[in-house]
Enzyme design. Structure first.
Site, PDB file in Angstrom:
ATOM      1  N   HIS A  76      12.990  47.273  22.152  1.00 42.59           N
ATOM      2  CA  HIS A  76      12.147  47.026  23.334  1.00 42.59           C
ATOM      3  C   HIS A  76      10.794  47.745  23.200  1.00 42.59           C
ATOM      4  CE1 HIS A  76      15.941  45.651  25.133  1.00 42.59           C
ATOM      5  NE2 HIS A  76      16.452  46.777  24.668  1.00 42.59           N
ATOM      6  N   ARG A 100       7.330  -0.227  10.594  1.00 49.06           N
ATOM      7  CA  ARG A 100       6.236   0.748  10.508  1.00 49.06           C
ATOM      8  C   ARG A 100       5.138   0.439  11.509  1.00 49.06           C
ATOM      9  NH1 ARG A 100       1.725   1.931   6.577  1.00 49.06           N
ATOM     10  NH2 ARG A 100       1.814   3.771   7.868  1.00 49.06           N
ATOM     11  N   SER A 135     -15.744  46.983  12.765  1.00 52.39           N
ATOM     12  CA  SER A 135     -16.318  46.561  14.039  1.00 52.39           C
ATOM     13  C   SER A 135     -17.826  46.682  13.967  1.00 52.39           C
ATOM     14  CB  SER A 135     -15.779  47.433  15.185  1.00 52.39           C
ATOM     15  OG  SER A 135     -16.523  47.212  16.374  1.00 52.39           O
ATOM     16  N   SER A 169       0.820  -1.219   0.000  1.00 56.54           N
ATOM     17  CA  SER A 169       0.000   0.000   0.000  1.00 56.54           C
ATOM     18  C   SER A 169       0.852   1.266   0.000  1.00 56.54           C
ATOM     19  CB  SER A 169      -0.933   0.011   1.218  1.00 56.54           C
ATOM     20  OG  SER A 169      -1.869  -1.031   1.132  1.00 56.54           O
ATOM     21  N   ARG A 175      -2.722  12.608   7.821  1.00 54.28           N
ATOM     22  CA  ARG A 175      -3.828  13.055   6.959  1.00 54.28           C
ATOM     23  C   ARG A 175      -4.250  14.486   7.294  1.00 54.28           C
ATOM     24  NH1 ARG A 175      -7.113   8.861   4.338  1.00 54.28           N
ATOM     25  NH2 ARG A 175      -6.279   6.795   4.853  1.00 54.28           N
TER      26      ARG A 175
END
Length: 481
Positions: free
Chosen positions: A154, A324, A284, A107, A333
């Protein structure tokens, strides 16, 4: 796009994604690639002497795209195996070829090789959008290379820089990301034909123990699918470190994008910069006056997601058992397609933003003028010393006036009047006529304009020149940004 509003829809594909990247990760592309892999395998096996006829090859060639997904789903419900379901449905369309489809393969021959193809093709789309974004940013940096702006360290006012120099920092990060995309496209290997545990035992059996033919089949299948490199060894799957390497590249792009979009949001708050805003766009639901940097906010939101994906890929690689284990499948996936889709959307958003970004020079100048009095004191001090002034005495005059001006700004909210105080102080009478020239913001930006020009000429334009044809042909997907 799924129009059934009673089921969950992935916003990456349903709301944002570009067509090209969506197609690469679509079921149609995935499973038609499976069929092309089966066809390529059969052709290469035939070439090496296996009993496969031209008719079988022709039948397979005629049915690469016409996939009946409903029939596949019904067959998978019966067989509980996605690859075998597609083999059966493909075989019904080319019955003479049915006996040799998937011959010798497992596969992962179709699943892993297809994912490597999808990642490589996805990286090519990313490369094209990076090129377009870099070209737009390069033009912006060049145009504004000498426009002074208040620098920040900063997030506190610091020495001046230029608008073009600031944006060149984002462009350099994009260039570094681009170089890694280039490298990965060239380096990404193919799994090719490895067999069930990576030993190629089934193919050795088919070729009656001929090791040379097994190696040739591996090279031929890879070449047939457009790959020059093949993983040297594997278990059933290719090493999942490749997924991690690719996800790390996408994470790098997301890091760059988030840094740039965050800075744009901060500049928007200061009213120095605005991203594109449509004529009837609403900022808004309550505050009608608002112009929220929603594109940049979306970039940061999606980037946060992409930056967390390499951790998933790292865990998948670390937890593969022996040759595996299947606990990688469901995770990949999600991670692989969503990483590419989200990165693609991020780049489309940045292309849109940089194409219509609005600068407000008067606001930028006002911010400079509010801080320049403090920054200019050293220049004024040196100029007065050159005219015979006492450095220590002048320093004390500046210190005294600075404290008084700063207190006035903080306590009264008044403008900074330090320069007027110094201009009118007898200690600085010797340079009173030079004040304006000494306070020109362009004298406080160092080599910023030259740095931008050198950077564009030496680093960016060679890349854009190398990909001129691709850049001329490319255009960002029309996405809902």
């Amino acid at each position: 796009m799924n129009t059934d509003n009673t089921v969950y829809q992935n916003p990456l594909t349903g709301r944002y994604a570009g067509k090209e990247m969506s197609y690469i990760w679509s079921p149609q592309y995935k499973h038609s690639t499976w069929r092309r892999l089966w066809l390529t395998l059969a052709r290469c096996e035939q070439k090496l002497g296996l009993d496969i006829t031209d008719t079988q090859i022709e039948q397979m060639s005629a049915h690469l795209e016409d996939i009946d997904f409903d029939k596949v789903a019904a067959k998978e419900k019966e067989l509980r195996h996605d690859v075998m379901s597609h083999i059966h449905v493909f075989g019904e369309l080319c019955p003479e070829a049915m006996p040799i489809i998937h011959l010798g393969a497992t596969s992962c021959f179709v699943t892993d090789n297809t994912e490597l193809i999808q990642m490589r093709e996805g990286l090519k789309v990313i490369r094209g959008k990076l090129l377009k974004l870099m070209a737009q940013l390069a033009a912006f940096c060049d145009e504004h290379r000498a426009m002074p702006t208040l620098g920040f360290t900063h997030f506190q006012p610091a020495q001046l820089t230029t608008v073009g120099k600031r944006f060149s920092l984002y462009l350099q990060d994009l260039m570094l990301d681009f170089e890694r995309v280039e490298e990965e496209i060239e380096r990404i290997p193919f799994r090719s034909v490895k067999g069930t545990t990576g030993t190629q035992a089934s193919f050795l059996e088919l070729f009656d123990g001929d090791h040379a033919k097994c190696r040739q089949l591996e090279r031929d299948v890879a070449a047939g699918m457009g790959f020059a490199n093949v993983v040297a060894v594997s278990g059933q799957t290719y090493t999942r470190k490749i997924d991690y390497f690719v996800m790390a590249i996408l994470s790098g792009i997301a890091q760059t994008a988030s840094k740039m979009a965050t800075d744009i949001r901060l500049m928007a708050n200061m009213k120095e910069v605005e991203e594109p805003f449509e004529k009837k766009q609403i900022g808004s639901s309550a505050m009608a006056y608002k112009r929220n940097p929603m594109r940049s906010e979306r970039v940061c939101s999606l980037a946060r997601y992409v930056m967390n994906l390499p951790g998933n890929a790292a865990m998948t690689e670390a937890t593969q058992w022996f040759e595996r284990t299947l606990d990688d499948s469901a995770n990949r996936r999600l991670v692989l397609p969503e990483g590419f889709l989200a990165t693609d959307i991020i780049l489309s958003l940045l292309i849109n933003i940089t194409n219509g970004i609005q600068l407000w020079p008067n606001v930028i100048r006002r911010h400079i003028q509010s801080e320049l009095p403090f920054m200019a004191t050293e220049n004024l001090l040196m100029a007065a010393v050159k005219k015979g002034g006492n450095r220590q005495e002048l320093h004390e005059v500046i210190r005294t006036h600075s404290m008084a001006a700063a207190k006035r700004v903080k306590e009264e909210g008044a403008d900074n009047d330090l320069l007027d105080r110094l201009r009118n102080d007898p200690a600085f009478a010797c340079i009173r006529d030079e004040f304006d020239s000494l306070l020109d913001p362009s004298t406080f930006i160092g080599r910023a304009p030259e740095q931008v020009t050198d950077f564009l000429n030496e680093c960016i334009r060679p890349i854009l020149g190398r990909y001129k044809a691709e850049l001329d042909a490319a255009s960002a997907d029309a996405v809902n940004v």
